[in-house]
Design a protein around this motif. Sequence first.
Motif, PDB file in Angstrom:
ATOM      1  N   ASP A 148       0.827  -1.198   0.000  1.00  0.00           N
ATOM      2  CA  ASP A 148       0.000   0.000   0.000  1.00  0.00           C
ATOM      3  C   ASP A 148       0.864   1.250   0.000  1.00  0.00           C
ATOM      4  N   LEU A 149       0.365   2.291  -0.668  1.00  0.00           N
ATOM      5  CA  LEU A 149       0.996   3.600  -0.624  1.00  0.00           C
ATOM      6  C   LEU A 149       0.361   4.429   0.493  1.00  0.00           C
ATOM      7  N   ASN A 150       1.119   5.428   0.946  1.00  0.00           N
ATOM      8  CA  ASN A 150       0.662   6.380   1.964  1.00  0.00           C
ATOM      9  C   ASN A 150       0.389   5.726   3.315  1.00  0.00           C
ATOM     10  N   VAL A 151       0.999   4.549   3.552  1.00  0.00           N
ATOM     11  CA  VAL A 151       0.938   3.962   4.893  1.00  0.00           C
ATOM     12  C   VAL A 151       2.070   4.558   5.716  1.00  0.00           C
ATOM     13  N   LYS A 152       1.954   4.472   7.027  1.00  0.00           N
ATOM     14  CA  LYS A 152       2.955   5.055   7.904  1.00  0.00           C
ATOM     15  C   LYS A 152       3.785   3.956   8.574  1.00  0.00           C
ATOM     16  N   VAL A 164       5.590   6.973   0.374  1.00  0.00           N
ATOM     17  CA  VAL A 164       4.970   7.583  -0.809  1.00  0.00           C
ATOM     18  C   VAL A 164       5.376   6.877  -2.102  1.00  0.00           C
ATOM     19  N   GLY A 165       6.284   5.920  -2.017  1.00  0.00           N
ATOM     20  CA  GLY A 165       6.708   5.236  -3.229  1.00  0.00           C
ATOM     21  C   GLY A 165       7.523   4.001  -2.929  1.00  0.00           C
ATOM     22  N   TYR A 166       7.619   3.148  -3.948  1.00  0.00           N
ATOM     23  CA  TYR A 166       8.461   1.962  -3.878  1.00  0.00           C
ATOM     24  C   TYR A 166       9.394   1.997  -5.088  1.00  0.00           C
ATOM     25  N   ALA A 167      10.648   1.672  -4.873  1.00  0.00           N
ATOM     26  CA  ALA A 167      11.651   1.798  -5.926  1.00  0.00           C
ATOM     27  C   ALA A 167      12.581   0.604  -5.904  1.00  0.00           C
ATOM     28  N   ALA A 168      13.329   0.436  -6.991  1.00  0.00           N
ATOM     29  CA  ALA A 168      14.287  -0.664  -7.115  1.00  0.00           C
ATOM     30  C   ALA A 168      15.622  -0.104  -7.564  1.00  0.00           C
ATOM     31  N   SER A 169      16.669  -0.548  -6.913  1.00  0.00           N
ATOM     32  CA  SER A 169      18.029  -0.145  -7.262  1.00  0.00           C
ATOM     33  C   SER A 169      18.853  -1.391  -7.503  1.00  0.00           C
TER      34      SER A 169
END
Length: 769
Positions: A148-152, A164-169
């Motif tokens: 989920d987005l915007n969870v704390k 606010v986001g999920y990313a991959a490096s």
Amino acid sequence: MSAVWRASRGAVRRRKLQTTVIGLVVFGCTVTVVLALSVLAVTTAPFDDAFGKQRGAHVVASFDAATTTPAQLADTAHRPGVRAAAGPFAETTLEMPGDWLGYAPGSITVVGRADPGGPVDQVTLRAGRWATAPGEIVIESNDFPGRDLNVKITPKGLPPLTVVGYAASMSQSARGWVAPEEMAALHPTAYQMLYRFSSAGTDQQLHASLATATAGLPDGALTSAQTYLTLKQQFSAGADSFLPLLTAFGVLGLVIAVLLVGNVVSSAVVAGFRHIGVLKAIGFTPRQVVAVYLGMLLVPALVGAVLGSLVGAVLAVPFMKVAFGGISTGTADVSHPALWAPLSCVVGMPVLVALAALVPALRAGRLSATRAITAGSAPRAGRGLRVQRALSGSRLPRAVSLGLGQPFARPARTALTMAAIVLGVTAVTLATGLSSTIIAAGTSGSPPVGTGVEVDLGQAADHNQQEPKLSPAEIEARLRALPGTELLTRRYLTLVGMTGYSQSVYADFYGGDDWQREARVTVGRPPTGPDEVVAGPAFLAQHGLHLGDRITLELAGRRLPVAIVGEPLEGNAGVVTSNWQTALDLAPQHRVNSYEVRIASGTDSAAYVKAVRAIDPGLYPSVQEPSGATAPTVSVIGFTTVFSILLGSVAALGVFNTVLLNVRERRRELGMLKSIGMTPRQVTAMTVTSVAGLGLASAVIGVPFGILVHRVIVEHIPIMVFSESMKDVWHAPELIGLALAGVGIAVLGALVPARGAARLPIAEALRTE
């Protein structure tokens, strides 16, 4: 050219059985080769492609903020050998309590970064947006969607952060990113630099380039350095484990294909002497005769290669899922096999068939028309007849003695057939050994007693759960007091840092009654003493460590040196396992994550689960059925079984072709034997006996060779380390069964043409060709 093509097509139609044999042989071998090449391709290409697109960092380096300044670190970007650099970025370690986003509690590395772009490590957003305001964070995730987005999330001692986001490096430079303005509130303790070097092909070059870039910085300023080669090895660890197995079967398949194609073409030349003579008599040149026989083979070879490539490509898709299960693949695409693997087999297999057929085809081209026409009906005596006469004085039944002498009449053909059976037996032996080793590994350790019940403790971070009201000691005491409880093991799983390494690892601590079973140590010993851990071969290889080395774990500001005292059977590249005393030394205030309970046989598991829930509403029990085979285990056993059946069947087809040709060549002899009283059963026995001896002799060679290949493979699987008892799986019943496998392959291939010979009418057998 049209005459050659018409003659080739005619040969294909006349020799339907041989055409089918060639097609099936090429099909089976192509499937194995496509799978092996597909796995070989994904071990490097997807990582390299994704790493190149993201301009991944050759080295992710962390520096102590107390001894270095941003200006000093920015100056390192201009040192000799540095092709590009990004940073310095402020870096800190957050302590995550409870079950945050489904991850275990512990330490994570967070970096302050204004945007995901830049000259190095261009992070790819998988969902949401980049963190640009205070109180926001982007989480590194390999398995989005599903979160989920915007969870704390709430780090220990800090205000909540909104995801606010999920990313991959592909560089795995951090577990989270925040805006630079937010980093000041998170109390950074380090700076991160991302480097790309001109010389980065080996570990030695990377360390030399890093040393040049950081020369002149204060002693101890560099606290950790992670190279991309470590990540690349971790990426391909699963596929690398299957590669020795697939390579072995691929090589066996190619060799069997070459042997059987040569045998089939030789057989076609011998059986078609009169046809060759007719072709030459009507004006075909030697080159055209060679082309006719090559064309006759290339048609089924091409069909077999195309179908085998398609099937191999389809099978490669689920195989990749198993090979990369649980591995962080980032933005690399491993869902589709490389196109060059099946395409190369479509082209390469027919070429291989043509090369294997070239020598016997050239023999056909060199035959004179007169010799070719007269050879078709010429009787053949030689060594086979002499051996049969020698055996006639024995007490063996006459049909058996005649059959035992037949292989000596055509020694070259017999050698090719026997070689194919040897490789078929090798494949069966290898598959049997690998399956036995994996089954032995799966049942290693103390056998489970009764049904298992896993009791999870509720986490405050999960809004759907509540924390237990009782203390861990009270919960454990009440679980032990429940009727039916036999064994109880407590578990504490947490993320920890490792001094000198930028990425966190999982530390899995066990205590209680049966905790040593969880370690499953096969090399060294269990971590029975304080401050001892065990780590799998993949973990050791990817961190440059060995059994007996010491590492330093970090958690919540505490550092604990631990010794690596053992290697488990199968260890995750990001996990170390230890005992409860070590957990107390590293984290005195730690909290149990779960309990694993074994209940006595006959205990009502549903009633037991209900009783656990009654102890505390913060307990979440679930019945654990006896663990079956894992996906990799099922895959290895399944693929080895399929490949052994496939290659064994191919070897049987070679026997089939040989026996069929022998029957055709000996039609007159069979007619004479039947005319003087040999029964159909005796004809069948004679024909089957002619190859049963070859099968037994092949087993004598193939079984030891298969045992040797099995030993080589199990000792070179990078993510598993087997004990000696798991490798030594050969016992008398298995060896006898494998010896009979050679006979079975030979008899299976000979049975159909033998029955055809038995039903051959005497008049038809005696008539002139």
